[in-house]
Design an enzyme around this catalytic site. Sequence first.
Site, mmCIF file in Angstrom:
data_model
loop_
_atom_site.group_PDB
_atom_site.id
_atom_site.type_symbol
_atom_site.label_atom_id
_atom_site.label_comp_id
_atom_site.label_asym_id
_atom_site.label_seq_id
_atom_site.Cartn_x
_atom_site.Cartn_y
_atom_site.Cartn_z
ATOM 1 N N LYS A 69 22.372 -8.049 63.037
ATOM 2 C CA LYS A 69 22.642 -6.670 63.470
ATOM 3 C C LYS A 69 23.338 -6.598 64.836
ATOM 4 O O LYS A 69 24.208 -5.761 65.038
ATOM 5 C CB LYS A 69 21.336 -5.862 63.509
ATOM 6 C CG LYS A 69 20.771 -5.567 62.119
ATOM 7 C CD LYS A 69 19.554 -4.664 62.211
ATOM 8 C CE LYS A 69 18.904 -4.497 60.857
ATOM 9 N NZ LYS A 69 17.789 -3.558 60.860
ATOM 10 N N ASP A 105 18.711 2.951 61.361
ATOM 11 C CA ASP A 105 17.269 2.657 61.316
ATOM 12 C C ASP A 105 16.441 3.804 61.900
ATOM 13 O O ASP A 105 15.417 4.201 61.334
ATOM 14 C CB ASP A 105 16.963 1.361 62.077
ATOM 15 C CG ASP A 105 17.395 0.125 61.294
ATOM 16 O OD1 ASP A 105 17.478 0.206 60.049
ATOM 17 O OD2 ASP A 105 17.663 -0.915 61.926
ATOM 18 N N THR A 157 3.986 -9.995 73.639
ATOM 19 C CA THR A 157 4.735 -10.567 74.769
ATOM 20 C C THR A 157 5.173 -9.409 75.662
ATOM 21 O O THR A 157 6.112 -8.679 75.332
ATOM 22 C CB THR A 157 5.978 -11.327 74.255
ATOM 23 O OG1 THR A 157 5.570 -12.187 73.184
ATOM 24 C CG2 THR A 157 6.632 -12.139 75.354
ATOM 25 N N GLU A 159 6.763 -9.091 78.387
ATOM 26 C CA GLU A 159 8.124 -9.089 78.936
ATOM 27 C C GLU A 159 9.105 -8.352 78.011
ATOM 28 O O GLU A 159 9.996 -7.632 78.471
ATOM 29 C CB GLU A 159 8.566 -10.533 79.153
ATOM 30 C CG GLU A 159 9.778 -10.653 80.038
ATOM 31 C CD GLU A 159 10.319 -12.075 80.072
ATOM 32 O OE1 GLU A 159 9.607 -13.011 79.634
ATOM 33 O OE2 GLU A 159 11.471 -12.223 80.506
HETATM 34 P P1 ATR Z 1 12.056 -6.553 63.945
HETATM 35 O O1 ATR Z 1 13.546 -6.624 64.012
HETATM 36 O O2 ATR Z 1 11.523 -6.257 62.569
HETATM 37 O O3 ATR Z 1 11.493 -5.623 64.957
HETATM 38 P P2 ATR Z 1 11.437 -8.871 65.569
HETATM 39 O O4 ATR Z 1 12.574 -8.507 66.478
HETATM 40 O O5 ATR Z 1 11.279 -10.281 65.160
HETATM 41 O O6 ATR Z 1 11.519 -8.039 64.224
HETATM 42 O O7 ATR Z 1 10.078 -8.328 66.248
HETATM 43 C C1 ATR Z 1 8.832 -8.625 65.721
HETATM 44 C C2 ATR Z 1 7.757 -7.901 66.542
HETATM 45 O O8 ATR Z 1 6.496 -8.159 65.922
HETATM 46 C C3 ATR Z 1 7.632 -8.392 67.962
HETATM 47 O O9 ATR Z 1 7.269 -7.308 68.788
HETATM 48 C C4 ATR Z 1 6.494 -9.415 67.888
HETATM 49 O O10 ATR Z 1 5.797 -9.644 69.079
HETATM 50 P P3 ATR Z 1 6.303 -10.764 70.146
HETATM 51 O O11 ATR Z 1 7.459 -10.164 70.846
HETATM 52 O O12 ATR Z 1 5.138 -10.996 71.022
HETATM 53 O O13 ATR Z 1 6.673 -11.971 69.339
HETATM 54 C C5 ATR Z 1 5.610 -8.718 66.895
HETATM 55 N N1 ATR Z 1 4.653 -9.624 66.227
HETATM 56 C C6 ATR Z 1 4.914 -10.511 65.244
HETATM 57 N N2 ATR Z 1 3.784 -11.141 64.855
HETATM 58 C C7 ATR Z 1 2.767 -10.616 65.609
HETATM 59 C C8 ATR Z 1 1.366 -10.834 65.692
HETATM 60 N N3 ATR Z 1 0.759 -11.729 64.914
HETATM 61 N N4 ATR Z 1 0.644 -10.113 66.575
HETATM 62 C C9 ATR Z 1 1.245 -9.199 67.365
HETATM 63 N N5 ATR Z 1 2.574 -8.941 67.346
HETATM 64 C C10 ATR Z 1 3.333 -9.636 66.485
#
Ligand code: ATR
Length: 281
Positions: A69, A105, A157, A159
């Site tokens: 994207k 989206d 995370t 940040e």
């Molecule tokens: P998308 O484009 O669908 O938003 P992405 O950019 O990969 O996908 O983002 C995934 C999100 O899910 C992130 O906010 C991620 O948190 P981190 O930034 O800490 O990685 C969150 N996420 C994925 N698995 C998770 C889990 N088990 N617990 C909490 N947050 C999770």
Amino acid sequence: MAEVEPKAAIIGWPVDHSRSPLIHRHWLRELGLKGDYERLPVAPDQINRLKALLVEGNYVGANVTIPHKEAAFRLADRADSVARELGAANTLWFEDGQLLATNTDGFGFLANLDERLPGWDRNGGKAVVLGAGGAARAIVWALLQRGFAPVLVLNRTLEKAENLARHFGAGVLAAPLSQAGTVLKDAGLVVNTTSVGMHDEGTFDFTLEQVRPDAVITDIVYTPLRTRLLREAAERNLRVADGLGMLLHQAAPGFEKWFGRKPLVSAALRQIILDDLGSSA
Ligand code: ATR
């Protein structure tokens, strides 16, 4: 000379599991239009050829999904204000030989809630977004459009949540996911954009006890349709909307651009996707 039938595609890597062809082919059939919608897998080392691939394949446009994207936004000749705001595009089309880009989206998120829970944004107030990825960014944009304030982004995370909040400025605040219990107090809307709850895997360590009684709880995960978060919300008599409609509604603007007719997000279409999800579960 035989007329060339318009053809669009979903571009991603991988794209085998994308439901977009089912959606667009249903609309083509329903409206009696000629045309097609295909899967077009494009490896990361090929994405820089995006425009050439579309031209060579005679495509009138495309949807773009993970992980392309941001590249699609960068590679388009022109992007509209939404795509520029999000730095990512999911819908491409040609106009006078130029490749144009938008991002639907956020539109899909809003259209789903407008359809499922009319008036859902009337009381506004505090909105809580769980997750800080690409989907979260589009949803924060959408919530700001509808006047929610403040919008709190909670992420594992911190940040990434801070970066997202900084991007949008004063109305958006960041906090660690571990603080959800307190942050959720008096929230009028909670949306999960993380993969927690997909296939009923993973749980959040907070409850919805403190949200406003009129709060709306929604999830972009739609496998299962009723995630654990939505089940808890329903048990507490909160208003809930599942995430399937966002997938369906985000597809509509592209279809209209490529094939010239406004498609309908109907119960029949929902059922087609549900049947497919059931058969692939
Ligand atoms: P998308 O484009 O669908 O938003 P992405 O950019 O990969 O996908 O983002 C995934 C999100 O899910 C992130 O906010 C991620 O948190 P981190 O930034 O800490 O990685 C969150 N996420 C994925 N698995 C998770 C889990 N088990 N617990 C909490 N947050 C999770």
